[in-house]
Design a protein around this motif. Structure first.
Motif, short mmCIF file in Angstrom:
data_model
loop_
_atom_site.label_atom_id
_atom_site.label_comp_id
_atom_site.label_asym_id
_atom_site.label_seq_id
_atom_site.Cartn_x
_atom_site.Cartn_y
_atom_site.Cartn_z
N LEU A 1 0.85 -1.18 0.00
CA LEU A 1 0.00 0.00 0.00
C LEU A 1 0.89 1.23 0.00
O LEU A 1 1.72 1.41 0.89
N ILE A 2 0.73 2.07 -1.02
CA ILE A 2 1.55 3.27 -1.20
C ILE A 2 0.68 4.49 -0.98
O ILE A 2 -0.37 4.64 -1.63
N ARG A 3 1.12 5.37 -0.08
CA ARG A 3 0.37 6.60 0.21
C ARG A 3 1.35 7.76 0.26
O ARG A 3 2.38 7.68 0.93
N ASN A 4 1.04 8.82 -0.47
CA ASN A 4 1.93 9.98 -0.54
C ASN A 4 3.34 9.57 -0.96
O ASN A 4 4.34 10.01 -0.38
N HIS A 5 3.40 8.67 -1.95
CA HIS A 5 4.66 8.23 -2.57
C HIS A 5 5.51 7.35 -1.66
O HIS A 5 6.66 7.09 -1.99
N GLN A 6 4.96 6.90 -0.55
CA GLN A 6 5.71 6.04 0.36
C GLN A 6 4.93 4.76 0.63
O GLN A 6 3.71 4.79 0.77
N VAL A 7 5.66 3.64 0.74
CA VAL A 7 5.02 2.40 1.15
C VAL A 7 4.69 2.51 2.64
O VAL A 7 5.58 2.69 3.46
N VAL A 8 3.40 2.43 2.96
CA VAL A 8 3.01 2.55 4.36
C VAL A 8 2.88 1.18 5.03
O VAL A 8 3.07 1.06 6.24
N ARG A 9 2.57 0.15 4.24
CA ARG A 9 2.54 -1.20 4.81
C ARG A 9 2.25 -2.22 3.73
O ARG A 9 1.84 -1.88 2.61
N GLN A 10 2.48 -3.48 4.09
CA GLN A 10 2.06 -4.58 3.24
C GLN A 10 0.60 -4.91 3.52
O GLN A 10 0.15 -4.83 4.66
N LEU A 11 -0.13 -5.26 2.48
CA LEU A 11 -1.52 -5.66 2.65
C LEU A 11 -1.57 -7.15 2.94
O LEU A 11 -1.94 -7.98 2.11
N THR A 12 -1.17 -7.47 4.17
CA THR A 12 -1.18 -8.86 4.61
C THR A 12 -2.60 -9.28 5.00
O THR A 12 -3.48 -8.44 5.19
N GLY A 13 -2.80 -10.55 5.14
CA GLY A 13 -4.10 -11.06 5.53
C GLY A 13 -4.10 -12.56 5.39
O GLY A 13 -3.09 -13.18 5.03
N PRO A 14 -5.23 -13.17 5.64
CA PRO A 14 -5.32 -14.63 5.53
C PRO A 14 -5.00 -15.07 4.10
O PRO A 14 -5.41 -14.43 3.13
N THR A 15 -4.24 -16.13 3.98
CA THR A 15 -3.94 -16.69 2.66
C THR A 15 -4.51 -18.10 2.57
O THR A 15 -4.78 -18.74 3.59
N THR A 16 -4.69 -18.54 1.37
CA THR A 16 -5.13 -19.91 1.13
C THR A 16 -4.13 -20.59 0.21
O THR A 16 -3.19 -19.95 -0.27
N LEU A 17 -4.30 -21.86 -0.01
CA LEU A 17 -3.37 -22.60 -0.86
C LEU A 17 -3.44 -22.11 -2.30
O LEU A 17 -4.46 -21.58 -2.75
N PRO A 18 -2.34 -22.26 -3.05
CA PRO A 18 -2.37 -21.89 -4.47
C PRO A 18 -3.50 -22.60 -5.21
O PRO A 18 -3.97 -23.68 -4.81
N VAL A 19 -3.93 -22.02 -6.29
CA VAL A 19 -4.98 -22.58 -7.13
C VAL A 19 -4.52 -23.93 -7.67
O VAL A 19 -3.41 -24.06 -8.20
N GLY A 20 -5.35 -24.95 -7.50
CA GLY A 20 -5.03 -26.29 -7.94
C GLY A 20 -4.75 -27.25 -6.79
O GLY A 20 -4.76 -28.46 -6.98
N PHE A 21 -4.50 -26.71 -5.58
CA PHE A 21 -4.18 -27.54 -4.42
C PHE A 21 -5.39 -27.82 -3.53
O PHE A 21 -5.26 -28.46 -2.49
N GLY A 22 -6.55 -27.28 -3.89
CA GLY A 22 -7.76 -27.60 -3.14
C GLY A 22 -7.80 -27.00 -1.76
O GLY A 22 -8.18 -27.68 -0.79
N GLY A 23 -7.44 -25.73 -1.64
CA GLY A 23 -7.48 -25.07 -0.34
C GLY A 23 -8.88 -24.87 0.17
O GLY A 23 -9.87 -24.97 -0.57
N GLU A 24 -8.98 -24.58 1.47
CA GLU A 24 -10.28 -24.29 2.06
C GLU A 24 -10.82 -22.98 1.48
O GLU A 24 -10.09 -22.18 0.89
N GLU A 25 -12.12 -22.79 1.68
CA GLU A 25 -12.74 -21.55 1.20
C GLU A 25 -11.98 -20.36 1.80
O GLU A 25 -11.84 -20.25 3.03
N PRO A 26 -11.45 -19.48 0.97
CA PRO A 26 -10.58 -18.41 1.50
C PRO A 26 -11.36 -17.33 2.22
O PRO A 26 -12.53 -17.08 1.93
N ARG A 27 -10.70 -16.73 3.19
CA ARG A 27 -11.26 -15.56 3.86
C ARG A 27 -10.87 -14.32 3.07
O ARG A 27 -9.76 -14.20 2.55
N ILE A 28 -11.79 -13.39 2.97
CA ILE A 28 -11.59 -12.18 2.17
C ILE A 28 -10.97 -11.10 3.04
O ILE A 28 -11.45 -10.80 4.13
N SER A 29 -9.88 -10.50 2.56
CA SER A 29 -9.24 -9.37 3.25
C SER A 29 -9.84 -8.07 2.73
O SER A 29 -10.30 -7.99 1.58
#
Length: 413
Positions: free
Chosen positions: A296-324
């Motif tokens: 996330l870039i604000r006023n030309h500076q990176v203010v943070r990473q948009l981290t959050g819950p992740t799921t398995l890559p497509v094709g590996f049959g991950g659980e229903e992902p949570r939306i960030s």
């Protein structure tokens, strides 16, 4: 040029609004049946009617380094123009007309815009330039851009002009899959870039603007070569199909996951990131399936990473992902990237890493304007900092939310 090789007397030329409408009308009337090879002589003829000469059509090469001249009857074909340090490059990157005084007149460089995607640049020379010329030529450039985009779908002429080196079959597939590299409307702008341009295989991105929602996806298929390109093609195709069915992000992930698993089996996967941005509110939603976290870039500076819950890559049959979720402020930018950008390293040495990426984002963000210029500058700079190496695909995609409204564009003055 006038009869006997004389230039037309500009004072004798009709450059009124009515004349311009008639001139552009000829182009519009013929455009639907115009074969690609006749675009060049018709454009040259139209420019000559307003006293112009030495017409060139310049298209961006696939590596986004130079603007290359399009061959064609009555077009002037010179050397490629560097995007970073030329009037043509200025017109292209910033979507403005550049005018350069010459001994024999004024050389004009007009951006060729189609849906805000910079197709290239039209260059021509006039003895003198006034506002009538600028108005008419700006509109002519817009029509030329529309014609190039329309004819692009059924000729190889423009593809061949843009190539500066041989292209792999995998890269051929990926480039045919991509949407325009940049899009800009009053509320939002996006831009992307792929490296290595002529041998990219598993990386791709896609986006669509549907009413007030911007849809974005970035994918990175495992492996290299045709296998990776085939998986990326299926992943993007599945994404588009699910997106157009108007289902939620979690359901889109499930649909893509099933498509990859059924087609390629349990040992193949695609990392992916799917986003939705509400242009009216700045509300961003995303699902991360094994991708690096966006910045996330604000006023030309990176203010943070948009981290959050992740799921398995497509094709590996991950659980229903949570939306960030994240609510953006006007002017905020979100930078998505694939792992090839940060994992490059020499044997036994440290990876390039996210810290270096963030430092360069902060530095370049203060010195470049516009999402397209920033993405391009960042990609080329990072490649130089990696020692010119791109052993894995390295893709960037930048979103800028501007907010506001665009209804005024549908109202006639």
């Amino acid at each position: 040029m006038a009869e006997g090789g004389r230039r037309p007397d500009k004072g004798m030329l009709d450059r009124s609004e009515g004349f311009g409408e008639r001139l552009l009308g000829v182009l519009l009337d013929r455009a639907h049946e115009m074969p690609p090879q006749l675009i060049a002589p018709l454009i040259a003829e139209e420019v000559a009617r307003v006293g112009g000469r030495d017409v060139s059509i310049l298209l961006q090469d696939y590596g986004q380094q130079v603007l290359v001249p399009l061959p064609g009857r009555r077009l002037m074909v010179g050397e490629p123009e560097p995007i970073d340090d030329s009037p043509a490059g200025t017109a292209f990157l910033h979507a403005i007309t550049a005018e350069v005084p010459k001994a024999d007149g004024v050389r004009m460089y007009l951006p060729l815009l189609d849906g805000s995607d910079q197709v290239g640049v039209m260059a021509l020379t006039l003895d003198t330039v006034d506002d009538d010329d600028r108005r008419l030529l700006r509109r002519l450039a817009g029509l030329v851009a529309d014609m190039l985009v329309t004819k692009h779908s059924y000729t190889d002429q423009f593809f061949l002009a843009r190539r500066r080196e041989p292209m792999s079959v995998a890269a051929e597939i990926q480039w045919s899959l991509l949407p325009p590299l940049a899009m800009s409307v009053p509320q939002v702008a996006v831009a992307g870039i792929l490296e290595p341009a002529y041998s990219v295989a598993g990386d791709s991105f896609d986006y669509a603007l549907n009413e007030d929602i911007l849809h974005v996806a970035m994918v990175d298929a495992m492996g290299h070569g045709l296998d990776a390109a085939t998986m990326a093609t299926v992943a993007v195709g599945a994404y588009r199909h699910a997106r157009r069915a108007d289902i939620g992000l979690s359901e889109i992930y499930t649909f893509m996951d099933r498509a990859i698993a059924e087609q390629f089996g349990p040992d193949h996967f695609v990392t992916a990131q799917m986003m939705r941005l509400n242009l009216a509110t700045g509300h961003l939603q995303w699902v991360n399936a094994g991708h690096p976290a966006p910045l996330l870039i604000r006023n030309h500076q990176v203010v943070r990473q948009l981290t959050g819950p992740t799921t398995l890559p497509v094709g590996f049959g991950g659980e229903e992902p949570r939306i960030s979720r994240q609510t953006l402020q006007r002017g905020d930018r979100v930078l998505c990237f694939t792992d090839g950008l940060i994992e490059e390293h020499e044997a036994g040495e440290e990876q390039f890493g996210e810290e270096q990426l963030i430092r360069w984002v902060n530095r370049i963000g203060h010195t470049t304007k516009g999402v397209r210029a920033m993405v391009r500058s960042l990609s080329h700079t990072l490649k130089q900092e990696r020692g010119g190496r791109t052993s894995d695909d390295a893709t960037l995609f930048l979103i800028e939310w501007r907010g506001g409204a665009d209804d005024h564009l549908a109202v006639l003055d």
